[in-house]
Design an enzyme around this catalytic site. Sequence first.
Site, PDB file in Angstrom:
ATOM      1  N   PRO A 196       8.723  -9.737   1.782  1.00  0.00           N
ATOM      2  CA  PRO A 196       7.754 -10.710   1.303  1.00  0.00           C
ATOM      3  C   PRO A 196       6.512 -10.107   0.644  1.00  0.00           C
ATOM      4  CG  PRO A 196       7.800 -10.632   3.704  1.00  0.00           C
ATOM      5  CD  PRO A 196       8.973  -9.842   3.216  1.00  0.00           C
ATOM      6  N   ASN A 197       6.120 -10.765  -0.419  1.00  0.00           N
ATOM      7  CA  ASN A 197       4.908 -10.447  -1.195  1.00  0.00           C
ATOM      8  C   ASN A 197       5.066  -9.229  -2.096  1.00  0.00           C
ATOM      9  OD1 ASN A 197       3.112 -12.577  -0.156  1.00  0.00           O
ATOM     10  ND2 ASN A 197       3.413 -11.529   1.788  1.00  0.00           N
ATOM     11  N   ARG A 215      -1.285  -7.795  -6.555  1.00  0.00           N
ATOM     12  CA  ARG A 215      -1.629  -7.878  -5.136  1.00  0.00           C
ATOM     13  C   ARG A 215      -2.359  -6.604  -4.683  1.00  0.00           C
ATOM     14  NH1 ARG A 215       2.684  -6.804  -0.295  1.00  0.00           N
ATOM     15  NH2 ARG A 215       1.272  -7.311   1.411  1.00  0.00           N
ATOM     16  N   TYR A 240      -1.782  -1.075  -3.200  1.00  0.00           N
ATOM     17  CA  TYR A 240      -0.375  -0.976  -3.601  1.00  0.00           C
ATOM     18  C   TYR A 240      -0.160  -0.441  -5.011  1.00  0.00           C
ATOM     19  CZ  TYR A 240       0.274  -3.713   0.631  1.00  0.00           C
ATOM     20  OH  TYR A 240       0.266  -4.129   1.933  1.00  0.00           O
ATOM     21  N   ASN A 298      12.177  -1.995   2.277  1.00  0.00           N
ATOM     22  CA  ASN A 298      10.746  -2.207   2.523  1.00  0.00           C
ATOM     23  C   ASN A 298      10.615  -3.599   3.136  1.00  0.00           C
ATOM     24  OD1 ASN A 298       8.022  -2.635   2.603  1.00  0.00           O
ATOM     25  ND2 ASN A 298       7.606  -1.690   0.615  1.00  0.00           N
ATOM     26  N   ALA A 320       5.716  -7.270   5.602  1.00  0.00           N
ATOM     27  CA  ALA A 320       5.102  -7.713   6.869  1.00  0.00           C
ATOM     28  C   ALA A 320       6.147  -7.894   7.981  1.00  0.00           C
ATOM     29  CB  ALA A 320       4.327  -9.006   6.652  1.00  0.00           C
ATOM     30  N   GLU A 370      13.582   3.215   5.887  1.00  0.00           N
ATOM     31  CA  GLU A 370      12.453   2.270   5.854  1.00  0.00           C
ATOM     32  C   GLU A 370      11.415   2.869   4.917  1.00  0.00           C
ATOM     33  OE1 GLU A 370      10.545   1.856   9.652  1.00  0.00           O
ATOM     34  OE2 GLU A 370       8.900   0.660   8.826  1.00  0.00           O
ATOM     35  N   HIS A 378       7.571   2.335   2.801  1.00  0.00           N
ATOM     36  CA  HIS A 378       6.327   1.603   2.583  1.00  0.00           C
ATOM     37  C   HIS A 378       5.569   2.273   1.453  1.00  0.00           C
ATOM     38  CE1 HIS A 378       6.947  -0.737   6.172  1.00  0.00           C
ATOM     39  NE2 HIS A 378       7.281   0.386   6.783  1.00  0.00           N
ATOM     40  N   ARG A 394      -3.920   1.988   8.314  1.00  0.00           N
ATOM     41  CA  ARG A 394      -4.470   0.662   8.032  1.00  0.00           C
ATOM     42  C   ARG A 394      -4.732  -0.107   9.339  1.00  0.00           C
ATOM     43  NH1 ARG A 394      -0.839  -2.063   3.678  1.00  0.00           N
ATOM     44  NH2 ARG A 394      -2.652  -3.463   3.587  1.00  0.00           N
TER      45      ARG A 394
END
Length: 146
Positions: free
Chosen positions: A10-11, A18, A23, A74, A77, A101, A103, A110
């Site tokens: 998502p996103n 964004r 990012y 990825n 969230a 995985e 990111h 963060r």
Amino acid sequence: MTRALVLNGPNLGRLGSREPEVYGSADHDDLVAAVSRWADELGIDVEVRQTDDESQLVGWLHEAVDARAHVVLNPAAFTHYSYALRDAAAQVTHAGLTLVEVHISNPYAREEFRHRSVIGPIATGTVAGFGVDSYRLALQAVAARA
Ligand code: DQA
């Protein structure tokens, strides 16, 4: 030929606009172009997909198992709380396929809620914090293990 699905949660379709300070400025189309180029160089037959929908991601992970495709995931969230995604991702690694995985940012640098990944323990490995280049490193890992 080694097959891989690159799955974005998502996103991530909003890349470019964004939080570019987190990012970067590349949008999702740029990411698809870069991933396709890197996969070509590595001899990987790749498909890149993005969805905001958890059940869609679960279905794509099932598809990867059935098609014997490695996965670069990825989870965005969902990383931090989706046990449904974790259970689906576990089927990939249990089938002897590689699941990386990835990111773009470094979640450990963060907010606290990003420090926990429910995917990490069942992934083959994790690449985080290298911007879009995280995907190149993940594809290299897939190619090295194929
Ligand atoms: C992300 C990190 C996650 O914490 C966040 O929810 C995302 C993107 C990354 O690629 O850095 O959506 O997975």
